[in-house]
Design a protein around this motif. Structure first.
Motif, PDB file in Angstrom:
ATOM      1  N   THR A   2      66.667  36.616  26.585  1.00  0.00           N
ATOM      2  CA  THR A   2      65.224  36.662  26.790  1.00  0.00           C
ATOM      3  C   THR A   2      64.887  37.674  27.875  1.00  0.00           C
ATOM      4  O   THR A   2      65.759  38.160  28.592  1.00  0.00           O
ATOM      5  N   GLN A   7      61.621  32.027  30.382  1.00  0.00           N
ATOM      6  CA  GLN A   7      61.821  31.897  28.944  1.00  0.00           C
ATOM      7  C   GLN A   7      63.202  31.325  28.638  1.00  0.00           C
ATOM      8  O   GLN A   7      63.351  30.493  27.742  1.00  0.00           O
ATOM      9  N   GLU A   9      64.972  29.350  30.537  1.00  0.00           N
ATOM     10  CA  GLU A   9      64.992  27.936  30.924  1.00  0.00           C
ATOM     11  C   GLU A   9      64.313  27.083  29.855  1.00  0.00           C
ATOM     12  O   GLU A   9      64.757  25.973  29.558  1.00  0.00           O
ATOM     13  N   GLU A  10      63.213  27.604  29.282  1.00  0.00           N
ATOM     14  CA  GLU A  10      62.507  26.867  28.230  1.00  0.00           C
ATOM     15  C   GLU A  10      63.382  26.704  26.997  1.00  0.00           C
ATOM     16  O   GLU A  10      63.415  25.636  26.373  1.00  0.00           O
ATOM     17  N   LEU A  11      64.110  27.767  26.633  1.00  0.00           N
ATOM     18  CA  LEU A  11      64.975  27.706  25.462  1.00  0.00           C
ATOM     19  C   LEU A  11      66.187  26.813  25.702  1.00  0.00           C
ATOM     20  O   LEU A  11      66.645  26.110  24.795  1.00  0.00           O
ATOM     21  N   LYS A  12      66.702  26.815  26.932  1.00  0.00           N
ATOM     22  CA  LYS A  12      67.839  25.958  27.255  1.00  0.00           C
ATOM     23  C   LYS A  12      67.465  24.486  27.118  1.00  0.00           C
ATOM     24  O   LYS A  12      68.275  23.661  26.716  1.00  0.00           O
ATOM     25  N   ALA A  13      66.207  24.173  27.454  1.00  0.00           N
ATOM     26  CA  ALA A  13      65.738  22.796  27.319  1.00  0.00           C
ATOM     27  C   ALA A  13      65.681  22.378  25.856  1.00  0.00           C
ATOM     28  O   ALA A  13      65.926  21.224  25.510  1.00  0.00           O
ATOM     29  N   LYS A  14      65.361  23.340  24.984  1.00  0.00           N
ATOM     30  CA  LYS A  14      65.275  23.049  23.556  1.00  0.00           C
ATOM     31  C   LYS A  14      66.633  23.118  22.869  1.00  0.00           C
ATOM     32  O   LYS A  14      66.895  22.408  21.906  1.00  0.00           O
ATOM     33  N   MET A  15      67.494  24.011  23.377  1.00  0.00           N
ATOM     34  CA  MET A  15      68.814  24.205  22.756  1.00  0.00           C
ATOM     35  C   MET A  15      69.899  24.158  23.825  1.00  0.00           C
ATOM     36  O   MET A  15      70.469  25.191  24.201  1.00  0.00           O
ATOM     37  N   PRO A  16      70.168  22.968  24.362  1.00  0.00           N
ATOM     38  CA  PRO A  16      71.127  22.844  25.469  1.00  0.00           C
ATOM     39  C   PRO A  16      72.540  23.297  25.128  1.00  0.00           C
ATOM     40  O   PRO A  16      73.328  23.618  26.021  1.00  0.00           O
ATOM     41  N   LYS A  18      73.382  25.986  23.472  1.00  0.00           N
ATOM     42  CA  LYS A  18      73.462  27.427  23.287  1.00  0.00           C
ATOM     43  C   LYS A  18      73.587  28.157  24.623  1.00  0.00           C
ATOM     44  O   LYS A  18      73.075  27.702  25.642  1.00  0.00           O
TER      45      LYS A  18
END
Length: 218
Positions: A2, A7, A9-16, A18
């Motif tokens: 990203t 951004q 951190e937001e994706l890590k919350a959704k896809m831990p 990855k």
């Protein structure tokens, strides 16, 4: 990958599960670009204008078959949604009404040398006055995220039933999909509007220093 840490951190919350990294939107020397020492990933999706970067990844042992060079993911929504049939009815409007989206802008001390606040206010009023009480148009004003909404409402004043102000933090891409024409002060969202197949224009006014930068096409 990203652009910003937020951004990622937001994706890590959704896809831990990855691995997500962020790369600031800035320039790097080639010598500063490195590939992770971890096992080769299954696939790499790379968003880039400079396709030479693909060669750089290959030089670090990443197989070409596992690298996909894409365009801006931001515009996927506009391209695919714009292909769908539009029912022509938004805000309970007649089908033959022209919906104009006006991307407003903000003023501050730092920009006042080349963006005179009084000139910007004059331009905003001109756009608003051009559609007031004209039942052939419906104007939606999208405030800039940094714009003072209270000041904008004062400029709009008492307006007719064919003008509305959108929430300034609303995704402008969704508003673009709903409009027929897009007008701005030269906003980068003009590219979004063009990709969505909308009629797109930028304001040109005497005393507005960016007027000369606007290209005219017929």
């Amino acid at each position: 990958m990203t652009y910003t840490q937020k951004q990622s951190e937001e994706l890590k919350a959704k896809m831990p599960g990855k691995e997500i990294v962020f790369a600031p939107n800035s320039l790097y020397y080639k010598k500063e670009m490195n590939v992770s020492n971890k096992l080769c990933p299954l696939n790499i999706i790379y968003f880039g204008i400079l396709t030479e970067a693909k060669k750089h990844l290959i030089s670090h042992g990443i197989p070409s078959s596992k690298i996909s060079v894409t365009g801006s993911a931001r515009h996927d929504l506009l391209v695919y949604q714009a292909r769908k049939k539009n029912d022509g009815v938004k805000h309970n409007l007649r089908k033959n009404i022209t919906r104009i989206l006006f991307a407003s802008t903000y003023t501050d001390v730092a920009h006042s040398k080349y963006c005179p606040p009084e000139k910007i206010v004059e331009m905003k009023k001109a756009v608003i006055n051009s559609v007031i009480n004209n039942n052939q148009f419906y104007l939606t004003i999208k405030p800039h995220p940094k714009e003072n909404e209270a000041d904008l409402k004062k400029i709009v004043g008492v307006y007719g039933n064919n003008i509305s102000i959108a929430e300034k933090h609303k995704d402008i891409r969704n508003l673009i999909l709903e409009c027929d024409a897009f007008v701005s002060f030269g906003s980068t969202a003009s590219l979004d509007a063009l990709l969505a197949g909308k009629k797109t224009g930028s304001l040109v006014f005497p005393g507005w220093s960016f007027s000369n930068a606007v290209s005219y096409t017929h």
